[in-house]
Design a protein around this motif. Structure first.
Motif, PDB file in Angstrom:
ATOM      1  N   ASP A  44       0.826  -1.215   0.000  1.00  8.15           N
ATOM      2  CA  ASP A  44       0.000   0.000   0.000  1.00  8.15           C
ATOM      3  C   ASP A  44       0.857   1.260   0.000  1.00  8.15           C
ATOM      4  N   ALA A  45       1.988   1.216   0.714  1.00  7.50           N
ATOM      5  CA  ALA A  45       2.851   2.397   0.818  1.00  7.50           C
ATOM      6  C   ALA A  45       3.513   2.751  -0.504  1.00  7.50           C
ATOM      7  N   LEU A  46       3.545   1.825  -1.435  1.00  6.50           N
ATOM      8  CA  LEU A  46       4.162   2.097  -2.738  1.00  6.50           C
ATOM      9  C   LEU A  46       3.222   2.839  -3.688  1.00  6.50           C
ATOM     10  N   VAL A  47       1.934   2.776  -3.416  1.00  2.46           N
ATOM     11  CA  VAL A  47       0.957   3.255  -4.389  1.00  2.46           C
ATOM     12  C   VAL A  47       1.088   4.747  -4.658  1.00  2.46           C
ATOM     13  N   ASP A  48       1.021   5.572  -3.626  1.00  2.00           N
ATOM     14  CA  ASP A  48       1.043   7.030  -3.841  1.00  2.00           C
ATOM     15  C   ASP A  48       2.363   7.514  -4.438  1.00  2.00           C
ATOM     16  N   PRO A  49       3.533   7.064  -3.954  1.00  2.00           N
ATOM     17  CA  PRO A  49       4.784   7.520  -4.588  1.00  2.00           C
ATOM     18  C   PRO A  49       4.884   7.125  -6.059  1.00  2.00           C
ATOM     19  N   LEU A  50       4.392   5.954  -6.404  1.00  6.34           N
ATOM     20  CA  LEU A  50       4.426   5.550  -7.811  1.00  6.34           C
ATOM     21  C   LEU A  50       3.504   6.425  -8.652  1.00  6.34           C
ATOM     22  N   ARG A  51       2.325   6.690  -8.132  1.00  3.55           N
ATOM     23  CA  ARG A  51       1.411   7.565  -8.875  1.00  3.55           C
ATOM     24  C   ARG A  51       1.967   8.966  -8.996  1.00  3.55           C
ATOM     25  N   ALA A  52       2.635   9.437  -7.937  1.00  8.94           N
ATOM     26  CA  ALA A  52       3.258  10.767  -8.001  1.00  8.94           C
ATOM     27  C   ALA A  52       4.367  10.803  -9.050  1.00  8.94           C
ATOM     28  N   ALA A  53       4.977   9.647  -9.291  1.00 14.19           N
ATOM     29  CA  ALA A  53       6.028   9.556 -10.306  1.00 14.19           C
ATOM     30  C   ALA A  53       5.458   9.328 -11.704  1.00 14.19           C
ATOM     31  N   GLY A  54       4.142   9.345 -11.814  1.00 11.38           N
ATOM     32  CA  GLY A  54       3.514   9.228 -13.126  1.00 11.38           C
ATOM     33  C   GLY A  54       3.191   7.810 -13.556  1.00 11.38           C
ATOM     34  N   ARG A  55       3.204   6.858 -12.606  1.00 13.66           N
ATOM     35  CA  ARG A  55       2.901   5.466 -12.950  1.00 13.66           C
ATOM     36  C   ARG A  55       1.535   5.072 -12.388  1.00 13.66           C
ATOM     37  N   PRO A  56       0.583   4.750 -13.227  1.00 11.47           N
ATOM     38  CA  PRO A  56      -0.677   4.208 -12.721  1.00 11.47           C
ATOM     39  C   PRO A  56      -0.412   2.897 -11.981  1.00 11.47           C
ATOM     40  N   VAL A  57      -1.234   2.608 -10.980  1.00 13.42           N
ATOM     41  CA  VAL A  57      -1.025   1.411 -10.166  1.00 13.42           C
ATOM     42  C   VAL A  57      -2.281   0.546 -10.169  1.00 13.42           C
ATOM     43  N   ALA A  58      -2.083  -0.741 -10.409  1.00 11.92           N
ATOM     44  CA  ALA A  58      -3.130  -1.743 -10.232  1.00 11.92           C
ATOM     45  C   ALA A  58      -2.804  -2.485  -8.944  1.00 11.92           C
ATOM     46  N   ARG A  59      -3.652  -2.350  -7.951  1.00  8.54           N
ATOM     47  CA  ARG A  59      -3.386  -2.925  -6.618  1.00  8.54           C
ATOM     48  C   ARG A  59      -4.243  -4.172  -6.425  1.00  8.54           C
ATOM     49  N   VAL A  60      -3.597  -5.308  -6.206  1.00 10.99           N
ATOM     50  CA  VAL A  60      -4.305  -6.585  -6.091  1.00 10.99           C
ATOM     51  C   VAL A  60      -3.771  -7.345  -4.878  1.00 10.99           C
ATOM     52  N   HIS A  61      -4.671  -8.062  -4.190  1.00 15.62           N
ATOM     53  CA  HIS A  61      -4.303  -8.899  -3.045  1.00 15.62           C
ATOM     54  C   HIS A  61      -4.470 -10.365  -3.420  1.00 15.62           C
ATOM     55  N   ALA A  62      -3.459 -11.169  -3.175  1.00 14.44           N
ATOM     56  CA  ALA A  62      -3.582 -12.603  -3.437  1.00 14.44           C
ATOM     57  C   ALA A  62      -4.719 -13.211  -2.625  1.00 14.44           C
ATOM     58  N   HIS A  63      -4.998 -12.646  -1.442  1.00 10.38           N
ATOM     59  CA  HIS A  63      -6.062 -13.171  -0.580  1.00 10.38           C
ATOM     60  C   HIS A  63      -7.421 -13.090  -1.260  1.00 10.38           C
ATOM     61  N   ASP A  64      -7.565 -12.234  -2.267  1.00 10.41           N
ATOM     62  CA  ASP A  64      -8.821 -12.139  -2.994  1.00 10.41           C
ATOM     63  C   ASP A  64      -8.926 -13.168  -4.105  1.00 10.41           C
ATOM     64  N   PHE A  65      -7.947 -14.069  -4.170  1.00 15.65           N
ATOM     65  CA  PHE A  65      -7.965 -15.149  -5.157  1.00 15.65           C
ATOM     66  C   PHE A  65      -7.869 -16.505  -4.461  1.00 15.65           C
ATOM     67  N   LEU A  66      -8.445 -16.602  -3.269  1.00 18.84           N
ATOM     68  CA  LEU A  66      -8.519 -17.889  -2.593  1.00 18.84           C
ATOM     69  C   LEU A  66      -9.500 -18.813  -3.316  1.00 18.84           C
ATOM     70  N   ARG A  67      -9.291 -20.102  -3.135  1.00 17.43           N
ATOM     71  CA  ARG A  67     -10.243 -21.074  -3.660  1.00 17.43           C
ATOM     72  C   ARG A  67     -11.455 -21.152  -2.722  1.00 17.43           C
ATOM     73  N   PRO A  68     -12.574 -21.723  -3.195  1.00 20.30           N
ATOM     74  CA  PRO A  68     -13.738 -21.903  -2.323  1.00 20.30           C
ATOM     75  C   PRO A  68     -13.389 -22.745  -1.099  1.00 20.30           C
ATOM     76  N   ALA A  69     -14.136 -22.549  -0.031  1.00 22.38           N
ATOM     77  CA  ALA A  69     -13.882 -23.271   1.216  1.00 22.38           C
ATOM     78  C   ALA A  69     -13.950 -24.777   1.030  1.00 22.38           C
ATOM     79  N   SER A  70     -14.800 -25.231   0.119  1.00 22.18           N
ATOM     80  CA  SER A  70     -14.915 -26.671  -0.111  1.00 22.18           C
ATOM     81  C   SER A  70     -13.609 -27.269  -0.610  1.00 22.18           C
ATOM     82  N   VAL A  71     -12.808 -26.466  -1.284  1.00 23.53           N
ATOM     83  CA  VAL A  71     -11.495 -26.912  -1.768  1.00 23.53           C
ATOM     84  C   VAL A  71     -10.429 -26.666  -0.714  1.00 23.53           C
ATOM     85  N   ARG A  72     -10.428 -25.465  -0.138  1.00 27.17           N
ATOM     86  CA  ARG A  72      -9.398 -25.117   0.834  1.00 27.17           C
ATOM     87  C   ARG A  72      -9.432 -26.028   2.050  1.00 27.17           C
ATOM     88  N   LEU A  73     -10.625 -26.368   2.477  1.00 30.45           N
ATOM     89  CA  LEU A  73     -10.775 -27.043   3.763  1.00 30.45           C
ATOM     90  C   LEU A  73     -11.144 -28.520   3.616  1.00 30.45           C
TER      91      LEU A  73
END
Length: 208
Positions: free
Chosen positions: A44-73
């Motif tokens: 998260d701390a990288l986002v604003d400095p990168l944008r200030a440097a003119g780089r758009p940022v796509a921010r993604v969390h691996a936790h939002d790509f978990l498998r369904p509970a039926s598979v995980r558990l």
């Protein structure tokens, strides 16, 4: 191994410089680490400095790509091998995020896939990353998965620090991190390693 002590702000500045020094075009950056190392906070701390440097940022969390509970558990709620091998849908992460943001991709990526709290698809809309965008993906156990990153950052913790920063109800995950250290060897394979045993005084590994 030799490490150079830095402030947290200096670590962010160093990483922003490293990203800026990479060739033009989209860049896929992984910030990897045990949850106790707080990879999401650094990402998260990288986002604003990168944008200030003119780089758009796509921010993604691996936790939002978990498998369904039926598979995980399917082997129970405390199986470290399942946690290591099957919890994150690495195929979906590659297909929906990393490949579209790679050199041959069209920039159309999915920011989230699965809501683990409700255990259902998020039904998020696809987004588009410009040609000079930087993907910042945070998560645990990300390296050694045949995922295509352009820059990898690993936040390293000693085993005792890992244990100390793991809540008691999650202590069953610790063998997965021991396996990760042995098999993926993130401190050897990551492009940049930062030791964060003391989060107030991180140290950039400069010799390995």
């Amino acid at each position: 191994m030799r490490a150079r002590p830095m402030t947290p702000d200096a670590v962010v500045h160093h990483l922003v410089q490293e990203i800026g020094a990479r060739p033009a075009g989209r860049l896929r950056v992984a910030v990897d680490g045990h949850p106790g190392a707080e990879p999401g906070t650094l990402a998260d701390a990288l986002v604003d400095p990168l944008r200030a440097a003119g780089r758009p940022v796509a921010r993604v969390h691996a936790h939002d790509f978990l498998r369904p509970a039926s598979v995980r558990l399917q082997h129970g709620r405390g199986d470290p091998d399942s946690y290591f091998e099957t919890w994150v849908d690495h195929g979906a992460l590659a297909r929906e995020v990393l490949d579209p943001l790679g050199p041959d991709g069209d920039g159309r990526y999915l920011p989230t896939l699965w809501d683990p709290e409700r255990d259902r698809a998020t039904r998020a809309a696809y987004q588009h990353a410009p040609d000079n965008a930087v993907l910042i993906l945070d998560g645990a156990l990300l390296l050694g998965r045949w995922l295509d990153f352009d820059l990898t950052v690993h936040l390293a913790l000693r085993p005792d620090s890992r244990a100390r920063r793991t809540p008691p109800h999650e202590a069953w995950t610790l063998p997965a991190y021991e396996r990760y250290s042995a098999e993926a060897q993130p401190e050897e394979t990551a492009d940049i390693v930062v030791r964060v045993d003391d989060p107030r005084r991180p140290a950039l590994v400069v010799e390995r």
